[in-house]
Design an enzyme around this catalytic site. Structure first.
Site, mmCIF file in Angstrom:
data_model
loop_
_atom_site.group_PDB
_atom_site.id
_atom_site.type_symbol
_atom_site.label_atom_id
_atom_site.label_comp_id
_atom_site.label_asym_id
_atom_site.label_seq_id
_atom_site.Cartn_x
_atom_site.Cartn_y
_atom_site.Cartn_z
ATOM 1 N N LYS A 46 0.978 4.154 -2.765
ATOM 2 C CA LYS A 46 0.564 5.509 -2.399
ATOM 3 C C LYS A 46 1.648 6.544 -2.693
ATOM 4 C CE LYS A 46 -3.692 5.281 -0.969
ATOM 5 N NZ LYS A 46 -4.721 5.685 -1.952
ATOM 6 N N TYR B 145 0.834 -1.208 0.000
ATOM 7 C CA TYR B 145 0.000 0.000 0.000
ATOM 8 C C TYR B 145 0.874 1.265 0.000
ATOM 9 C CZ TYR B 145 -3.639 3.100 2.014
ATOM 10 O OH TYR B 145 -4.524 4.101 2.279
HETATM 11 P P1 NAI Z 1 -13.375 2.632 1.869
HETATM 12 O O1 NAI Z 1 -13.037 1.184 1.797
HETATM 13 O O2 NAI Z 1 -14.526 3.048 2.712
HETATM 14 O O3 NAI Z 1 -13.605 3.245 0.412
HETATM 15 C C1 NAI Z 1 -12.930 2.809 -0.722
HETATM 16 C C2 NAI Z 1 -13.953 2.602 -1.813
HETATM 17 O O4 NAI Z 1 -13.266 2.243 -3.014
HETATM 18 C C3 NAI Z 1 -14.945 1.481 -1.491
HETATM 19 O O5 NAI Z 1 -16.271 1.961 -1.579
HETATM 20 C C4 NAI Z 1 -14.625 0.428 -2.543
HETATM 21 O O6 NAI Z 1 -15.775 -0.315 -2.969
HETATM 22 C C5 NAI Z 1 -14.033 1.251 -3.661
HETATM 23 N N1 NAI Z 1 -13.181 0.468 -4.542
HETATM 24 C C6 NAI Z 1 -12.222 -0.426 -4.180
HETATM 25 N N2 NAI Z 1 -11.648 -0.957 -5.247
HETATM 26 C C7 NAI Z 1 -12.241 -0.402 -6.327
HETATM 27 C C8 NAI Z 1 -12.057 -0.555 -7.730
HETATM 28 N N3 NAI Z 1 -11.150 -1.406 -8.234
HETATM 29 N N4 NAI Z 1 -12.825 0.192 -8.563
HETATM 30 C C9 NAI Z 1 -13.761 1.050 -8.065
HETATM 31 N N5 NAI Z 1 -13.982 1.206 -6.748
HETATM 32 C C10 NAI Z 1 -13.225 0.493 -5.889
HETATM 33 O O7 NAI Z 1 -12.046 3.368 2.380
HETATM 34 P P2 NAI Z 1 -11.714 4.920 2.573
HETATM 35 O O8 NAI Z 1 -11.028 5.030 3.864
HETATM 36 O O9 NAI Z 1 -12.873 5.767 2.289
HETATM 37 O O10 NAI Z 1 -10.586 5.125 1.447
HETATM 38 C C11 NAI Z 1 -10.656 6.072 0.403
HETATM 39 C C12 NAI Z 1 -9.262 6.398 -0.063
HETATM 40 O O11 NAI Z 1 -8.551 7.078 0.976
HETATM 41 C C13 NAI Z 1 -8.428 5.180 -0.422
HETATM 42 O O12 NAI Z 1 -7.624 5.481 -1.556
HETATM 43 C C14 NAI Z 1 -7.566 4.983 0.800
HETATM 44 O O13 NAI Z 1 -6.379 4.289 0.505
HETATM 45 C C15 NAI Z 1 -7.312 6.425 1.189
HETATM 46 N N6 NAI Z 1 -6.875 6.604 2.560
HETATM 47 C C16 NAI Z 1 -7.742 6.420 3.598
HETATM 48 C C17 NAI Z 1 -7.299 6.637 4.894
HETATM 49 C C18 NAI Z 1 -8.204 6.533 6.062
HETATM 50 O O14 NAI Z 1 -7.778 6.887 7.171
HETATM 51 N N7 NAI Z 1 -9.453 6.104 5.892
HETATM 52 C C19 NAI Z 1 -5.898 6.967 5.188
HETATM 53 C C20 NAI Z 1 -5.090 7.196 4.000
HETATM 54 C C21 NAI Z 1 -5.579 6.994 2.759
#
Ligand code: NAI
Length: 301
Positions: free
Chosen positions: A170, A166
């Protein structure tokens, strides 16, 4: 100053069926953007798909009078990404904003990680950012307007146990942004990164409830909305969580020119304090600026 509005603008938010992406999509729509809500709807580890996550967010947007369409493609699927772009172009004829947010986790210590887990995470995060960006790039160039927000992480910037896959993906995204910010400049395409921290299904098992309560995903979204706006900077990494915002930078020390004293490993060792001295360290706008510094030092500057 006037409120930030997106009337007449079209935004694509990937992974917007839940978590942070859902909040970004809702807020862009509340501020007048027409929003394509993309989400594959799979599990946290990237398996499965096909739940109605994107449709549900579209319904939420329509409920407050906004305009939105759903797309259930994977951001890694070339045909699916083309379909997503086509849907937005057919409906609205332009694409002004891309928020590349979709992501998954496959955490394991590097000792236990299969290369396959590395590959899948690189695919979803890095290529899943590159493919939508590539698909909108020419459209934005033709429009002479574009705002792209990519999603990085403190794991990439600083490291995190169990997240070598990851973290690599990133920080790869930051490297991608660093070149797009240069290539987009003459066509008014601004490209920035958000490094969020928020309570979502990605983090719900990692932090205590009191901390999760402070880290509502909607507290990250104002940063993303600003980076989507006309006034957005370019090439910035903004960190955002719990209402705190900051800028992360890669800096380089002034360093030491050792060419006159003899170039040996011992010279490097003996000058290490000077090489690593943070006094005067600074970020550079492009790779060539670092080369210019090297030449200045050779010339005694
Ligand atoms: P989440 O799991 O709630 O949201 C991610 C969404 O992306 C999900 O709804 C999932 O269905 C969708 N997804 C996954 N693979 C996919 C694909 N191949 N095509 C289309 N959609 C896809 O997680 P969150 O926390 O909302 O994450 C959003 C972004 O923020 C991610 O890139 C994550 O790495 C990043 N992030 C989040 C952090 C946190 O503290 N929550 C920290 C640092 C980065």
């Amino acid at each position: 100053m006037a409120d930030i509005r997106f009337d007449g603008k079209v935004a694509i938010v990937t992974g917007a069926g839940g978590g942070l992406g859902r909040q970004h999509a809702l807020e862009l729509a509340r501020r007048g953007a027409k929003v394509l809500v993309n989400d594959l709807g799979g599990a946290l580890d990237g398996s499965g798909g096909g739940s109605d996550a994107a449709n549900a967010v579209v319904e939420e947007i329509k409920a407050f009078g906004g305009e939105a369409i759903a797309n259930g493609s994977s951001v890694t699927d070339d045909a699916g990404v083309q379909l997503m772009i086509q849907q937005a172009m057919d409906a609205w004829g332009r694409i002004d904003i891309l928020v590349a947010n979709a992501g998954i986790l496959r955490d394991k210590s590097f000792a236990k990680m299969e290369v396959g887990d590395f590959q899948v995470v690189l695919d979803v995060h890095l290529l899943g950012t590159v493919k939508p960006a590539k698909a909108v790039w020419e459209i934005m160039r033709q429009q002479n307007y574009g705002r792209i927000v990519v999603t990085t992480s403190s794991s990439g910037l600083y490291g995190n146990f169990g997240q070598s896959n990851y973290g690599a993906a990133k920080l790869g995204i930051v490297g991608f942004m660093n070149t797009l910010k240069l290539e987009g400049q003459k066509n008014n395409i601004h490209v920035n990164a958000i490094a969020p921290v928020a309570a979502t299904r990605m983090t719900e098992n990692l932090m205590p409830p009191a901390m999760l309560e402070m880290l509502k995903p909607e507290y990250v979204t104002p940063g993303v909305v600003y980076l989507c706006s006309d006034e957005a900077p370019t090439g910035v990494i903004m960190t955002a969580g719990a209402g705190a915002f900051a800028v992360a930078r890669i800096v380089e020390t002034e360093g030491a020119y050792l060419g006159e004293g003899g170039l040996s490993a011992e010279e490097v060792r003996d000058n290490w304090d000077k090489i690593a001295d943070p006094a005067g360290q600074q970020p550079y706008d492009m790779g060539g600026a670092q080369t210019a510094k090297v030449l200045r030092k050779v010339q005694g500057g």
